[in-house]
Scaffold this motif. Structure first.
Motif, mmCIF file in Angstrom:
data_model
loop_
_atom_site.group_PDB
_atom_site.id
_atom_site.type_symbol
_atom_site.label_atom_id
_atom_site.label_comp_id
_atom_site.label_asym_id
_atom_site.label_seq_id
_atom_site.Cartn_x
_atom_site.Cartn_y
_atom_site.Cartn_z
ATOM 1 N N TYR A 94 17.031 -0.622 -10.957
ATOM 2 C CA TYR A 94 17.412 0.612 -10.281
ATOM 3 C C TYR A 94 16.867 1.831 -11.022
ATOM 4 C CZ TYR A 94 20.483 -1.844 -7.028
ATOM 5 O OH TYR A 94 20.967 -2.655 -6.032
ATOM 6 N N ASP A 95 16.871 1.785 -12.343
ATOM 7 C CA ASP A 95 16.321 2.895 -13.123
ATOM 8 C C ASP A 95 14.811 3.005 -12.929
ATOM 9 O OD1 ASP A 95 18.825 3.478 -14.096
ATOM 10 O OD2 ASP A 95 18.550 2.408 -15.995
ATOM 11 N N HIS A 96 14.153 1.867 -12.710
ATOM 12 C CA HIS A 96 12.701 1.842 -12.555
ATOM 13 C C HIS A 96 12.264 2.413 -11.215
ATOM 14 C CE1 HIS A 96 8.874 -0.144 -11.363
ATOM 15 N NE2 HIS A 96 8.548 0.055 -12.619
ATOM 16 N N SER A 97 13.104 2.250 -10.188
ATOM 17 C CA SER A 97 12.731 2.672 -8.842
ATOM 18 C C SER A 97 12.726 4.188 -8.726
ATOM 19 C CB SER A 97 13.700 2.083 -7.812
ATOM 20 O OG SER A 97 13.418 2.584 -6.521
ATOM 21 N N ALA A 98 11.687 4.704 -8.081
ATOM 22 C CA ALA A 98 11.593 6.146 -7.838
ATOM 23 C C ALA A 98 12.052 6.493 -6.427
ATOM 24 C CB ALA A 98 10.154 6.611 -8.048
ATOM 25 N N GLY A 99 12.646 5.540 -5.723
ATOM 26 C CA GLY A 99 13.058 5.770 -4.341
ATOM 27 C C GLY A 99 12.108 5.083 -3.385
ATOM 28 N N PRO A 100 12.445 5.069 -2.091
ATOM 29 C CA PRO A 100 11.648 4.315 -1.122
ATOM 30 C C PRO A 100 10.175 4.711 -1.069
ATOM 31 C CG PRO A 100 13.756 4.933 -0.171
ATOM 32 C CD PRO A 100 13.646 5.660 -1.476
ATOM 33 N N GLY A 101 9.879 6.005 -0.925
ATOM 34 C CA GLY A 101 8.494 6.420 -0.764
ATOM 35 C C GLY A 101 7.935 5.956 0.576
ATOM 36 N N HIS A 102 6.666 6.263 0.814
ATOM 37 C CA HIS A 102 5.965 5.805 2.018
ATOM 38 C C HIS A 102 5.166 4.559 1.641
ATOM 39 C CE1 HIS A 102 7.088 9.791 3.248
ATOM 40 N NE2 HIS A 102 6.145 10.393 2.542
ATOM 41 N N ARG A 103 5.160 3.571 2.531
ATOM 42 C CA ARG A 103 4.502 2.309 2.170
ATOM 43 C C ARG A 103 4.150 1.517 3.417
ATOM 44 N NH1 ARG A 103 8.271 -1.028 -1.421
ATOM 45 N NH2 ARG A 103 7.628 0.553 -2.938
ATOM 46 N N VAL A 104 3.057 0.763 3.316
ATOM 47 C CA VAL A 104 2.697 -0.250 4.310
ATOM 48 C C VAL A 104 2.644 -1.588 3.592
ATOM 49 C CG1 VAL A 104 0.904 -1.101 5.867
ATOM 50 C CG2 VAL A 104 1.404 1.352 5.764
ATOM 51 N N GLY A 105 3.343 -2.591 4.135
ATOM 52 C CA GLY A 105 3.348 -3.910 3.523
ATOM 53 C C GLY A 105 4.178 -3.952 2.250
ATOM 54 N N GLY A 106 4.164 -5.105 1.606
ATOM 55 C CA GLY A 106 4.983 -5.297 0.420
ATOM 56 C C GLY A 106 6.445 -5.466 0.799
ATOM 57 N N ALA A 145 0.864 -1.182 0.000
ATOM 58 C CA ALA A 145 0.000 0.000 0.000
ATOM 59 C C ALA A 145 0.898 1.228 0.000
ATOM 60 C CB ALA A 145 -0.920 0.000 1.209
ATOM 61 N N GLY A 146 1.107 1.801 -1.175
ATOM 62 C CA GLY A 146 1.891 3.020 -1.267
ATOM 63 C C GLY A 146 1.107 4.185 -0.689
ATOM 64 N N LEU A 147 1.777 5.030 0.065
ATOM 65 C CA LEU A 147 1.135 6.191 0.682
ATOM 66 C C LEU A 147 1.696 7.456 0.056
ATOM 67 C CD1 LEU A 147 1.388 5.036 4.414
ATOM 68 C CD2 LEU A 147 -0.579 4.783 2.880
ATOM 69 N N ALA A 148 0.805 8.332 -0.366
ATOM 70 C CA ALA A 148 1.220 9.574 -1.008
ATOM 71 C C ALA A 148 0.347 10.716 -0.507
ATOM 72 C CB ALA A 148 1.111 9.449 -2.528
ATOM 73 N N LYS A 149 0.837 11.925 -0.670
ATOM 74 C CA LYS A 149 0.074 13.094 -0.250
ATOM 75 C C LYS A 149 -1.288 13.093 -0.929
ATOM 76 C CE LYS A 149 0.242 18.159 -0.067
ATOM 77 N NZ LYS A 149 1.037 19.372 -0.408
ATOM 78 N N ALA A 150 -2.340 13.214 -0.128
ATOM 79 C CA ALA A 150 -3.702 13.168 -0.654
ATOM 80 C C ALA A 150 -4.063 14.497 -1.307
ATOM 81 C CB ALA A 150 -4.685 12.844 0.460
ATOM 82 N N GLU A 151 -4.578 14.405 -2.499
ATOM 83 C CA GLU A 151 -5.106 15.581 -3.179
ATOM 84 C C GLU A 151 -6.560 15.778 -2.756
ATOM 85 O OE1 GLU A 151 -3.197 17.525 -4.793
ATOM 86 O OE2 GLU A 151 -1.456 16.180 -4.744
#
Length: 288
Positions: free
Chosen positions: A194-206, A39-45
Motif C-alpha cells: 500500500y505504501d508503494h502504490s501511488a494510486g490507480p493512475g491511467h493504464r491499459v492492461g496489467g 501500459a501506464g498512461l501519463a501526461k505527455a511532455e
C-alpha cells in the motif's frame, strides 16, 4: 515504431525487493509470478511519443453514432487510446495491434449525478461504452452533444510498467497458497504494498489498481446476478475470468473527478477481447 517509453524497471525492482524483504522465500517466488506488464498512461511532455489523450472531441467511424444511454442521455467522452502506440507485443492481453479505442461514460453532467452505472444493475450498463475504430477506417470528429461539456484535452504517453494484483484478488491466495487475511500472511508485506502504490493512475492492461476492493469481484457479481451471495465461490471463480482493459483515474489537468477522487475501470474477458467484442466490456467506478 511503438510510441512507448520503456520505463518501469525501478518499479519492478521495488516490487521484487518488497516481496523478498517481507515474504518468506517460497511465498515471494510464487507471488512474483503474478506480476503482469501494463501500459501506464501519463501526461505527455513535449517531444514524448503520443499514445492517446484524455478529453477533447472523439473521432468515430462513419455510421457510428455518439453513444447514448436510452432514457438518460448522451455519454461523456473520457479518453482515446492508440493501440499501435502501445507495447502490445509485451502486454499479455490480446489487444488490437492498431486502431483506436474510445471510452465513454455517463458522468452525471446531464442529470446532476442522479443515474449511476453499476455492474450489478444491468439496466445501467448502457451508461458506459468502448468503441473500436480499426486502422484505416474512415473517422470524423464529432461535436459534443448539447448538455455536455467536453473535458479539456490532455495528451498521453505510454510507459511500460509492472503491475501486481490487489492483495484480496482470489488469484493471490490460489497462487501463493496462503490466505492474506490469515496469520500465515505477513502484514508487513501488505502495508509495504500500500505504501508503494501511488494510486490507480491511467493504464491499459496489467492488473487493475482498485481504490477499494478488487474491481473483478464487482463485475463478477454483476454478471452472476444480485441473487448470488458475495461469498459464493462462483464469484471468485468468475472474477478470475476478467482482465483489465483500461482504467482512468481522477485527473486535475483534464478536470476529471470520478466520485470522490476515484477511478473508472473497464474489464473484459480475454476471449471477447480477442474477438473485438468491446460491447461486452464491463465498467465500474470506485472512489474513496
Amino acid at each position: 515504431m511503438v510510441g512507448c517509453i520503456i520505463k518501469g524497471m525501478t518499479s519492478q525492482t521495488s516490487l521484487h525487493d518488497l516481496a523478498r524483504t517481507h515474504l518468506p522465500a517460497d511465498m515471494a517466488a510464487r507471488w512474483l509470478t503474478l506480476l503482469r506488464p501494463g501500459a501506464g498512461l501519463a501526461k505527455a511532455e513535449p517531444g514524448e511519443p503520443l499514445a492517446g489523450r484524455l478529453g477533447g472531441a472523439p473521432e468515430l467511424p462513419e455510421g457510428e453514432e455518439w453513444p447514448v444511454w436510452e432514457g438518460q442521455g448522451p455519454l461523456a467522452f473520457v479518453a482515446r487510446v492508440d493501440c499501435a502506440a502501445l507495447p502490445v507485443h509485451v502486454l499479455d492481453i490480446p489487444l488490437p495491434a492498431d486502431g483506436t479505442l474510445s471510452f465513454f461514460y455517463f458522468d452525471g453532467q446531464i442529470d446532476d449525478g442522479e443515474a449511476f452505472v453499476a455492474p450489478d444493475e444491468p439496466e445501467t450498463w448502457a451508461g458506459a461504452r468502448v468503441i473500436y475504430a480499426p486502422a484505416g477506417a474512415k473517422v470524423t470528429e464529432r461535436p459534443t452533444p448539447a448538455g455536455l461539456e467536453a473535458y479539456p484535452e490532455v495528451p498521453l504517453t505510454a510507459r511500460l510498467e509492472p503491475t501486481a494484483p490487489d492483495i484480496w484478488h482470489p488469484v493471490v491466495e490460489r497462487t501463493v497458497g496462503v490466505d492474506p487475511r490469515g496469520e500465515g500472511w505477513p502484514s508487513a508485506f501488505t502495508d509495504a504494498l500500500y505504501d508503494h502504490s501511488a494510486g490507480p493512475g491511467h493504464r491499459v492492461g496489467g492488473h487493475a489498481d482498485p481504490v477499494q476492493n478488487p474491481v473483478e469481484f464487482e463485475v463478477a457479481h454483476g454478471v452472476l446476478g444480485k441473487d448470488v451471495r458475495w461469498d459464493d465461490p462462483r464469484v471468485a471463480e468468475e472474477a478470475e475470468r476478467w482482465v483489465l482493459l483500461a482504467q482512468f483515474d481522477t485527473d486535475d489537468d483534464a478536470d476529471m473527478m470520478w466520485g470522490d477522487c476515484g477511478a473508472l475501470y473497464w474489464l473484459i474477458r480475454p476471449q471477447d477481447l480477442a474477438e473485438r467484442r468491446f460491447d461486452r466490456a464491463m465498467c465500474t467506478m470506485q472512489c474513496c
